[in-house]
Scaffold this active site. Structure first.
Site, PDB file in Angstrom:
ATOM      1  CE1 TYR A 225     -38.240 -18.082   7.851  1.00 32.67           C
ATOM      2  CE2 TYR A 225     -36.373 -18.180   6.362  1.00 32.67           C
ATOM      3  CZ  TYR A 225     -37.726 -18.274   6.585  1.00 32.67           C
ATOM      4  OH  TYR A 225     -38.564 -18.583   5.538  1.00 32.67           O
TER       5      TYR A 225
ATOM      6  CB  SER B 111     -36.753 -21.236   3.442  1.00 30.06           C
ATOM      7  OG  SER B 111     -36.166 -20.115   2.832  1.00 30.06           O
TER       8      SER B 111
HETATM    9  N1  LIG Z   1     -42.605 -15.401   1.435  1.00 28.06           N
HETATM   10  C1  LIG Z   1     -41.436 -15.919   1.186  1.00 28.06           C
HETATM   11  O1  LIG Z   1     -40.655 -15.339   0.424  1.00 28.06           O
HETATM   12  C2  LIG Z   1     -41.013 -17.236   1.792  1.00 28.06           C
HETATM   13  C3  LIG Z   1     -39.843 -17.833   1.289  1.00 28.06           C
HETATM   14  C4  LIG Z   1     -39.434 -19.045   1.823  1.00 28.06           C
HETATM   15  C5  LIG Z   1     -40.183 -19.650   2.825  1.00 28.06           C
HETATM   16  N2  LIG Z   1     -41.306 -19.045   3.293  1.00 28.06           N
HETATM   17  C6  LIG Z   1     -42.053 -19.729   4.354  1.00 28.06           C
HETATM   18  O2  LIG Z   1     -43.394 -19.866   3.966  1.00 28.06           O
HETATM   19  C7  LIG Z   1     -44.223 -19.927   5.128  1.00 28.06           C
HETATM   20  C8  LIG Z   1     -45.373 -18.944   4.963  1.00 28.06           C
HETATM   21  O3  LIG Z   1     -44.838 -17.616   4.943  1.00 28.06           O
HETATM   22  P1  LIG Z   1     -45.534 -16.428   4.138  1.00 28.06           P
HETATM   23  O4  LIG Z   1     -44.518 -15.863   3.248  1.00 28.06           O
HETATM   24  O5  LIG Z   1     -46.822 -16.862   3.585  1.00 28.06           O
HETATM   25  O6  LIG Z   1     -45.713 -15.371   5.318  1.00 28.06           O
HETATM   26  P2  LIG Z   1     -47.029 -14.689   5.938  1.00 28.06           P
HETATM   27  O7  LIG Z   1     -47.862 -14.113   4.861  1.00 28.06           O
HETATM   28  O8  LIG Z   1     -46.496 -13.781   7.012  1.00 28.06           O
HETATM   29  O9  LIG Z   1     -47.813 -15.913   6.592  1.00 28.06           O
HETATM   30  C9  LIG Z   1     -47.327 -16.549   7.739  1.00 28.06           C
HETATM   31  C10 LIG Z   1     -48.386 -17.455   8.304  1.00 28.06           C
HETATM   32  O10 LIG Z   1     -47.839 -18.105   9.474  1.00 28.06           O
HETATM   33  C11 LIG Z   1     -48.717 -17.916  10.563  1.00 28.06           C
HETATM   34  N3  LIG Z   1     -47.985 -17.798  11.830  1.00 28.06           N
HETATM   35  C12 LIG Z   1     -46.980 -16.938  12.124  1.00 28.06           C
HETATM   36  N4  LIG Z   1     -46.560 -17.132  13.377  1.00 28.06           N
HETATM   37  C13 LIG Z   1     -47.330 -18.117  13.889  1.00 28.06           C
HETATM   38  C14 LIG Z   1     -47.384 -18.783  15.157  1.00 28.06           C
HETATM   39  N5  LIG Z   1     -46.593 -18.435  16.194  1.00 28.06           N
HETATM   40  N6  LIG Z   1     -48.297 -19.768  15.327  1.00 28.06           N
HETATM   41  C15 LIG Z   1     -49.127 -20.117  14.328  1.00 28.06           C
HETATM   42  N7  LIG Z   1     -49.127 -19.542  13.113  1.00 28.06           N
HETATM   43  C16 LIG Z   1     -48.234 -18.545  12.914  1.00 28.06           C
HETATM   44  C17 LIG Z   1     -49.481 -16.629  10.269  1.00 28.06           C
HETATM   45  O11 LIG Z   1     -50.745 -16.706  10.908  1.00 28.06           O
HETATM   46  P3  LIG Z   1     -51.303 -15.646  11.968  1.00 28.06           P
HETATM   47  O12 LIG Z   1     -50.293 -14.525  12.067  1.00 28.06           O
HETATM   48  O13 LIG Z   1     -52.610 -15.204  11.405  1.00 28.06           O
HETATM   49  O14 LIG Z   1     -51.448 -16.445  13.213  1.00 28.06           O
HETATM   50  C18 LIG Z   1     -49.630 -16.700   8.762  1.00 28.06           C
HETATM   51  O15 LIG Z   1     -50.759 -17.425   8.386  1.00 28.06           O
HETATM   52  C19 LIG Z   1     -43.320 -19.615   6.316  1.00 28.06           C
HETATM   53  O16 LIG Z   1     -42.923 -20.801   6.966  1.00 28.06           O
HETATM   54  C20 LIG Z   1     -42.111 -18.949   5.663  1.00 28.06           C
HETATM   55  O17 LIG Z   1     -40.944 -19.127   6.428  1.00 28.06           O
HETATM   56  C21 LIG Z   1     -41.741 -17.848   2.799  1.00 28.06           C
END
Ligand SMILES: NC(=O)c1ccc[n+]([C@@H]2O[C@H](COP(=O)([O-])OP(=O)(O)OC[C@H]3O[C@@H](n4cnc5c(N)ncnc54)[C@H](OP(=O)(O)O)[C@@H]3O)[C@@H](O)[C@H]2O)c1
Length: 282
Positions: free
Chosen positions: A160, A147
């Site tokens: 985080y 991130s």
């Molecule tokens: N969106 C942003 O602005 C942003 C910015 C920087 C970095 N990121 C990073 O990008 C990645 C994806 O995030 P996103 O924004 O796409 O969020 P999201 O839509 O909430 O997706 C998160 C994913 O992680 C999975 N997950 C959560 N907890 C888990 C666990 N304990 N075990 C296995 N799987 C788990 C969820 O699957 P299930 O709940 O279905 O199991 C879901 O598929 C994350 O690492 C996040 O930190 C996001």
């Protein structure tokens, strides 16, 4: 589109993607399927992995919960064996946020976040890299979804920020160790993307708490105004096509280009002040 397909198709026929049920992970899977890749995608509940998934690639659902380390390693091993012993590409994407003041959130909650997002992911990196190395010649691509919070820590999300900084440090270590080996390591740092991230956030604060409220509002506003996850998939596809290890910042122009450049020029105290204002604080 055919240019991209030609660029990726020859290097990647199999991939493993954690957190495929939603947001960035789902967009990465869609991009890879479009490239004809066979994708093993994970979620805690495979019911969340039902399509529609468009081809020409094939999607194979995997149950994986990062809170269960041995179970995650076992799920990865079973899928890797089914892929012929190793994947061409492994994307560690799954993650979640915890929002709250450091001292009011139970220490066990922060520790669980680190165990889940950093330590289990480290174990899965270990398993993936060992399998890349066993190939003759050694080859494979590892992507750790970190991130921009590594450079610009998010307010009241200390666990985080620590998890992502640790993950980027791991990627940097592996970039060094795999030089000239046929293995590629990408430290992928997204800025804000419009996903379910905030809805899935574990919030340990009263919405009425005046000390935290402006920061939560800023996190919500920023995410709502941010690009869709397809942009992250496009940036990742470019990075995969380049085939080089390194750090990739992805997102809107201000967050992923201008802010890191300006931050590189400014003293730390200015950076902190600008960041506090950016998040609505004083
Ligand atoms: N969106 C942003 O602005 C942003 C910015 C920087 C970095 N990121 C990073 O990008 C990645 C994806 O995030 P996103 O924004 O796409 O969020 P999201 O839509 O909430 O997706 C998160 C994913 O992680 C999975 N997950 C959560 N907890 C888990 C666990 N304990 N075990 C296995 N799987 C788990 C969820 O699957 P299930 O709940 O279905 O199991 C879901 O598929 C994350 O690492 C996040 O930190 C996001």
């Amino acid at each position: 589109m055919s240019l991209h397909r030609a660029a990726l198709g020859s290097s990647f026929s199999t991939a493993f993607v954690t957190g495929a049920s939603s947001g960035l992970g789902r967009a990465f899977c869609a991009m890879l399927l479009e490239e004809g890749v066979t994708v093993w995608g994970t979620a805690r509940d495979p019911a969340r992995l039902t399509g529609p998934w468009a081809g020409p690639g094939t999607f194979l659902p995997v149950r994986l919960d990062l809170r269960d380390s041995p179970g995650s390693e076992a799920a990865f091993a079973v899928a890797a064996e089914a892929a012929g012993g190793s994947f061409d590409l492994v994307i560690h994407n799954a993650g979640y946020g915890v929002f709250g003041a450091f001292e009011t959130v139970p220490a066990t909650t922060w520790i669980e976040q680190l165990e889940t997002m950093l330590l289990t992911t480290l174990r899965l990196n270990h398993a993936a890299l060992a399998r890349f190395r066993r190939r003759d010649p050694a080859r494979g691509t590892l992507v750790n979804v970190s991130s921009l919070a590594v450079e610009f820590p998010l307010p009241f999300m200390s666990g985080y920020n620590v998890a992502k900084s640790g993950l980027s440090a791991l990627s940097e270590s592996l970039i060094f160790e795999t030089r000239g080996s046929g293995v590629t390591v990408i430290d992928f740092r997204p800025g804000d993307y419009r996903t379910s991230f905030n809805q899935a956030m574990s919030v340990h604060a009263s919405p009425a708490d005046p000390a935290l409220q402006p920061y939560w509002r800023a996190l919500e506003t920023n995410l709502e105004a941010s690009p869709g996850p397809e942009l992250a998939a496009r940036d990742l596809r470019r990075a995969l096509a380049r085939g080089r290890s390194g750090t990739v910042r992805s997102g809107g122009f201000f967050q992923s280009r201008l802010a890191p450049w300006l931050a590189g020029l400014a003293p730390q105290s200015w950076r902190r002040a600008a960041q506090t204002r950016y998040f609505g604080g004083r």
